[in-house]
Design a protein around this motif. Structure first.
Motif: not given
Length: 300
Positions: A207-221
């Motif tokens: 859930g933490t990763r999903a929320f961060l990706e939802h808030s920031v957008g696509a993240l680096a590898e």
């Protein structure tokens, strides 16, 4: 075959059996906790429904008529069976009510549920709880599959097959090792810089990763993927890479200085933590107790 209205309600038959056993409407009334007039009214109503006289009344007491004796014999079997059915259902309901299977995301399981469960045990000591700690995606799957009665998740969205209620609020925090270049940046970094930086991250489904990706957008590898918050904090402190974690999870490290928080300019990382259960199934028993308790603590 549908039951006749004459036998659907067994209450009057139970009263009839008491009158027959005790030989008195007054004593039957005491047994059932009603007035003698109420007992008499129930017997008259039953006689009217059956079309036969069941009792003979005299100054010496009350006794069954021949027809009444037959009806009483048949009724005894039905009343005994109904009592057995009720006792069985009650025992099942009590067993289910006293056992609660909870699945929770790591953040909720580690930092919030212990306090909630202590309070639940104080208010309802008869309730036993089994807890499994999973990522939010797996929690939702457990609830939908019936493997858990209640779930707690931290992702930005909830499946349409689940009902949800917010029970707590949290904020994600970007943390680095004290020697990291960002540790001394008073103005912090912007979202673009965060998005482009490989992080120590949770696995997909978190859930933490999903929320961060939802808030920031696509993240680096990610620089490293780990399934444990404790392991992530250790990797960050060792200088592997920054990480974004729950403020609940890093409060202790920030207080003693083993990790440093970095402000992300223009980015709202506040999030809601929710209880989830199958859609259309009202919360009841200890599940409702636990959700209500958690919600009251948030509002308090």
């Amino acid at each position: 075959m549908p039951l006749s209205p004459r036998v659907v309600d067994l209450g009057p038959y139970d009263v009839l059996l008491s009158v027959a056993e005790l030989g008195s409407m007054g004593r039957a009334a005491e047994r059932h906790g009603v007035t003698q007039a109420a007992v008499s009214a129930r017997i008259r109503s039953l006689e009217g429904a059956l079309g036969v006289t069941l009792l003979e009344r005299s100054p010496r007491g009350t006794r069954l008529t021949p027809h009444g004796a037959l009806v009483a014999d048949w009724a005894r079997v039905a009343v005994d069976a109904a009592e057995a059915l009720d006792a069985g259902v009650t025992s099942i309901r009590s067993e289910q009510a006293a056992r609660l299977r909870v699945a929770a995301s790591l953040t909720v399981a580690e930092y919030l549920l212990p306090r909630w469960l202590v309070a639940l045990r104080t208010e309802h000591p008869e309730t036993s709880v089994s807890l499994s700690s999973r990522n939010s995606t797996d929690v939702a799957a457990d609830v939908l599959a019936g493997a858990a009665d209640l779930g707690f998740v931290e992702g930005p969205a909830v499946s349409d097959d689940l009902d949800a209620q917010v029970v707590a609020r949290d904020r994600l925090t970007l943390v680095v090792a004290p020697g990291h270049a960002w540790a001394s940046r008073r103005r912090g970094i912007d979202a673009e810089r965060l998005r482009a930086t490989p992080l120590v991250a949770r696995e997909h489904g978190s859930g933490t990763r999903a929320f961060l990706e939802h808030s920031v957008g696509a993240l680096a590898e990610p620089a490293l993927e780990l399934a444990s918050t404790t392991a992530i904090k250790g990797a960050v402190a060792a200088g592997v890479a920054p990480a974004v974690l729950s403020s609940l999870a890093v409060a202790g490290e920030l207080a003693v200085g083993t990790l440093v928080a970095v402000h992300v300019v223009g980015l709202d990382l506040d999030r809601r933590l929710a209880a989830v259960w199958p859609r259309g199934r009202p919360l009841a028993g200890p599940a409702a107790d636990l959700v209500g308790l958690a919600t009251r603590r948030r509002e308090g």
